[in-house]
Write a protein that holds these residues in place. Structure first.
Motif, mmCIF file in Angstrom:
data_model
loop_
_atom_site.group_PDB
_atom_site.id
_atom_site.type_symbol
_atom_site.label_atom_id
_atom_site.label_comp_id
_atom_site.label_asym_id
_atom_site.label_seq_id
_atom_site.Cartn_x
_atom_site.Cartn_y
_atom_site.Cartn_z
ATOM 1 N N ILE A 1 0.836 -1.204 0.000
ATOM 2 C CA ILE A 1 0.000 0.000 0.000
ATOM 3 C C ILE A 1 0.869 1.252 0.000
ATOM 4 C CG2 ILE A 1 -1.647 1.335 1.378
ATOM 5 C CD1 ILE A 1 -2.861 -1.319 2.265
ATOM 6 N N SER A 2 1.940 1.236 0.802
ATOM 7 C CA SER A 2 2.822 2.400 0.866
ATOM 8 C C SER A 2 3.499 2.664 -0.484
ATOM 9 C CB SER A 2 3.888 2.202 1.942
ATOM 10 O OG SER A 2 3.291 2.055 3.217
ATOM 11 N N LYS A 3 3.759 1.609 -1.242
ATOM 12 C CA LYS A 3 4.423 1.772 -2.528
ATOM 13 C C LYS A 3 3.462 2.146 -3.643
ATOM 14 C CE LYS A 3 7.527 -0.660 -5.714
ATOM 15 N NZ LYS A 3 8.279 -1.915 -5.963
ATOM 16 N N SER A 4 2.267 1.568 -3.618
ATOM 17 C CA SER A 4 1.351 1.719 -4.748
ATOM 18 C C SER A 4 0.360 2.865 -4.579
ATOM 19 C CB SER A 4 0.573 0.412 -4.973
ATOM 20 O OG SER A 4 1.468 -0.663 -5.173
ATOM 21 N N ALA A 5 -0.106 3.089 -3.354
ATOM 22 C CA ALA A 5 -1.143 4.096 -3.136
ATOM 23 C C ALA A 5 -0.537 5.493 -3.116
ATOM 24 C CB ALA A 5 -1.880 3.825 -1.825
ATOM 25 N N SER A 6 -1.306 6.445 -3.552
ATOM 26 C CA SER A 6 -0.872 7.850 -3.544
ATOM 27 C C SER A 6 -1.228 8.470 -2.195
ATOM 28 C CB SER A 6 -1.553 8.612 -4.684
ATOM 29 O OG SER A 6 -1.203 8.062 -5.935
ATOM 30 N N ILE A 7 -0.352 8.253 -1.225
ATOM 31 C CA ILE A 7 -0.575 8.782 0.111
ATOM 32 C C ILE A 7 0.600 9.664 0.496
ATOM 33 C CG2 ILE A 7 -2.043 6.902 0.909
ATOM 34 C CD1 ILE A 7 0.328 5.582 2.157
ATOM 35 N N SER A 8 0.358 10.564 1.412
ATOM 36 C CA SER A 8 1.383 11.511 1.827
ATOM 37 C C SER A 8 2.413 10.838 2.719
ATOM 38 C CB SER A 8 0.730 12.675 2.585
ATOM 39 O OG SER A 8 0.140 12.202 3.785
ATOM 40 N N PRO A 9 3.630 11.397 2.807
ATOM 41 C CA PRO A 9 4.638 10.811 3.694
ATOM 42 C C PRO A 9 4.206 10.774 5.151
ATOM 43 C CG PRO A 9 5.664 12.328 2.154
ATOM 44 C CD PRO A 9 4.176 12.488 1.991
ATOM 45 N N GLN A 10 3.334 11.693 5.573
ATOM 46 C CA GLN A 10 2.856 11.699 6.955
ATOM 47 C C GLN A 10 2.031 10.452 7.275
ATOM 48 O OE1 GLN A 10 2.958 14.410 4.996
ATOM 49 N NE2 GLN A 10 4.596 15.378 6.191
ATOM 50 N N ILE A 11 1.433 9.841 6.263
ATOM 51 C CA ILE A 11 0.706 8.586 6.445
ATOM 52 C C ILE A 11 1.588 7.398 6.046
ATOM 53 C CG2 ILE A 11 -1.318 7.260 5.728
ATOM 54 C CD1 ILE A 11 -2.752 9.877 5.217
ATOM 55 N N GLN A 12 2.412 7.593 5.051
ATOM 56 C CA GLN A 12 3.226 6.507 4.519
ATOM 57 C C GLN A 12 4.272 6.033 5.527
ATOM 58 O OE1 GLN A 12 6.111 7.331 1.299
ATOM 59 N NE2 GLN A 12 4.852 5.948 0.046
ATOM 60 N N VAL A 13 4.989 6.953 6.150
ATOM 61 C CA VAL A 13 6.067 6.567 7.064
ATOM 62 C C VAL A 13 5.539 5.839 8.296
ATOM 63 C CG1 VAL A 13 7.933 7.438 8.523
ATOM 64 C CG2 VAL A 13 7.617 8.356 6.224
ATOM 65 N N PRO A 14 4.460 6.309 8.974
ATOM 66 C CA PRO A 14 3.922 5.492 10.079
ATOM 67 C C PRO A 14 3.501 4.092 9.643
ATOM 68 C CG PRO A 14 3.063 7.723 10.220
ATOM 69 C CD PRO A 14 3.800 7.625 8.911
ATOM 70 N N ALA A 15 2.967 3.967 8.417
ATOM 71 C CA ALA A 15 2.612 2.621 7.921
ATOM 72 C C ALA A 15 3.854 1.767 7.749
ATOM 73 C CB ALA A 15 1.846 2.747 6.602
ATOM 74 N N ILE A 16 4.949 2.367 7.285
ATOM 75 C CA ILE A 16 6.209 1.629 7.142
ATOM 76 C C ILE A 16 6.716 1.178 8.505
ATOM 77 C CG2 ILE A 16 8.633 1.846 6.463
ATOM 78 C CD1 ILE A 16 7.702 3.785 4.267
ATOM 79 N N ILE A 17 6.648 2.060 9.497
ATOM 80 C CA ILE A 17 7.124 1.718 10.844
ATOM 81 C C ILE A 17 6.317 0.572 11.427
ATOM 82 C CG2 ILE A 17 7.372 2.592 13.198
ATOM 83 C CD1 ILE A 17 7.915 5.349 11.974
ATOM 84 N N VAL A 18 4.997 0.637 11.292
ATOM 85 C CA VAL A 18 4.140 -0.438 11.811
ATOM 86 C C VAL A 18 4.434 -1.746 11.084
ATOM 87 C CG1 VAL A 18 1.750 -1.219 12.015
ATOM 88 C CG2 VAL A 18 2.331 1.139 12.587
ATOM 89 N N SER A 19 4.695 -1.678 9.783
ATOM 90 C CA SER A 19 5.005 -2.887 9.017
ATOM 91 C C SER A 19 6.301 -3.524 9.500
ATOM 92 C CB SER A 19 5.112 -2.547 7.528
ATOM 93 O OG SER A 19 3.877 -2.065 7.032
ATOM 94 N N TYR A 20 7.312 -2.701 9.764
ATOM 95 C CA TYR A 20 8.568 -3.247 10.300
ATOM 96 C C TYR A 20 8.363 -3.843 11.692
ATOM 97 C CZ TYR A 20 11.794 -1.675 6.659
ATOM 98 O OH TYR A 20 12.488 -1.535 5.478
ATOM 99 N N LEU A 21 7.515 -3.225 12.504
ATOM 100 C CA LEU A 21 7.216 -3.783 13.827
ATOM 101 C C LEU A 21 6.522 -5.140 13.698
ATOM 102 C CD1 LEU A 21 5.992 -0.595 15.751
ATOM 103 C CD2 LEU A 21 8.167 -1.795 16.020
ATOM 104 N N CYS A 22 5.625 -5.269 12.718
ATOM 105 C CA CYS A 22 4.964 -6.561 12.493
ATOM 106 C C CYS A 22 5.967 -7.619 12.056
ATOM 107 C CB CYS A 22 3.854 -6.403 11.445
ATOM 108 S SG CYS A 22 2.412 -5.481 12.014
ATOM 109 N N ILE A 23 6.941 -7.217 11.221
ATOM 110 C CA ILE A 23 7.988 -8.165 10.843
ATOM 111 C C ILE A 23 8.778 -8.589 12.069
ATOM 112 C CG2 ILE A 23 10.154 -8.412 9.570
ATOM 113 C CD1 ILE A 23 8.973 -6.714 7.374
ATOM 114 N N GLY A 24 9.065 -7.638 12.961
ATOM 115 C CA GLY A 24 9.772 -7.975 14.198
ATOM 116 C C GLY A 24 9.005 -8.951 15.065
#
Length: 208
Positions: free
Chosen positions: A103-126
């Motif tokens: 979603i972060s790569k394909s959807a047209s979302i702002s960095p203010q939404i994109q970066v928290p999604a990336i952080i949560v995704s890395y936490l899920c990987i952890g």
């Protein structure tokens, strides 16, 4: 007494996988799962104390009372329920991470939404990564054991191609874009760290 954690664990798995879900049912299944772990540890402690204090009686019961021996199998069944529930949160966490990266790569979302999604995704990987490594060890052990038919070995090879490798690659490519540079918070979420985080993530995903 080991029938109590056995039944609680089976109930937790059934509630988690029930087709007819309502809000909060997964939470109830996790509570029952944790309760089952606590009950199993408590029962094991009590039985161990009994073996230490009344060893002769325990040996006599195991030799002459078939119900005593049969009920000890509930320990293994309870342990299987623990493993089943561990595997189900693992799959969910890694799938969420892969979905967040896509979603972060394909959807047209702002960095203010994109970066928290990336952080949560890395936490899920952890969350899922240690469990995935543990299961991979089991899969490789069975893969090297040639007691299974070849077609089952092929299936096990495909299972190793899990979602977390894909998630790491997608998240790495998103980080290498301008998301961190546009977000710029603190000392970590900046353009200077984006290269190290992104390339490390992609390399780790390729290794898997």
């Amino acid at each position: 007494m080991f029938l109590v954690p056995q039944g609680t664990g089976i109930l937790a798995v059934i509630l988690h996988e029930l087709d007819y879900q309502f809000n909060g049912l997964h939470v109830i299944s996790y509570i029952l799962w944790l309760l089952m772990i606590a009950l199993l540890l408590g029962m094991l402690a009590i039985y161990t104390a009994r073996c230490v204090v009344f060893l002769r009686d325990v040996i006599g019961s195991l030799q002459h009372d078939i119900s005593e021996t049969a009920c000890l199998t509930s320990i293994c069944i309870s342990y299987i329920s623990i493993i089943q529930m561990i595997q189900l949160p693992m799959i969910a966490a890694l799938s969420v991470a892969a979905g967040g990266g896509t979603i972060s790569k394909s959807a047209s979302i702002s960095p203010q939404i994109q970066v928290p999604a990336i952080i949560v995704s890395y936490l899920c990987i952890g969350i899922g990564l240690p469990l995935a490594f543990a299961l991979d060890v089991l899969f490789w052990a069975r893969l090297l054991d040639r007691s299974l038919p070849d077609k089952q070995h092929t299936v096990q090879d495909m299972i190793l191609c899990g979602p977390w490798g894909q998630a790491l690659q997608v998240l790495g490519s998103v980080v290498l874009s301008d998301s961190f540079a546009d977000y710029t918070r603190g000392t970590f979420l900046t353009a200077q760290t984006a290269g190290a985080v992104g390339y490390t993530s992609i390399f780790a995903g390729l290794l898997y």
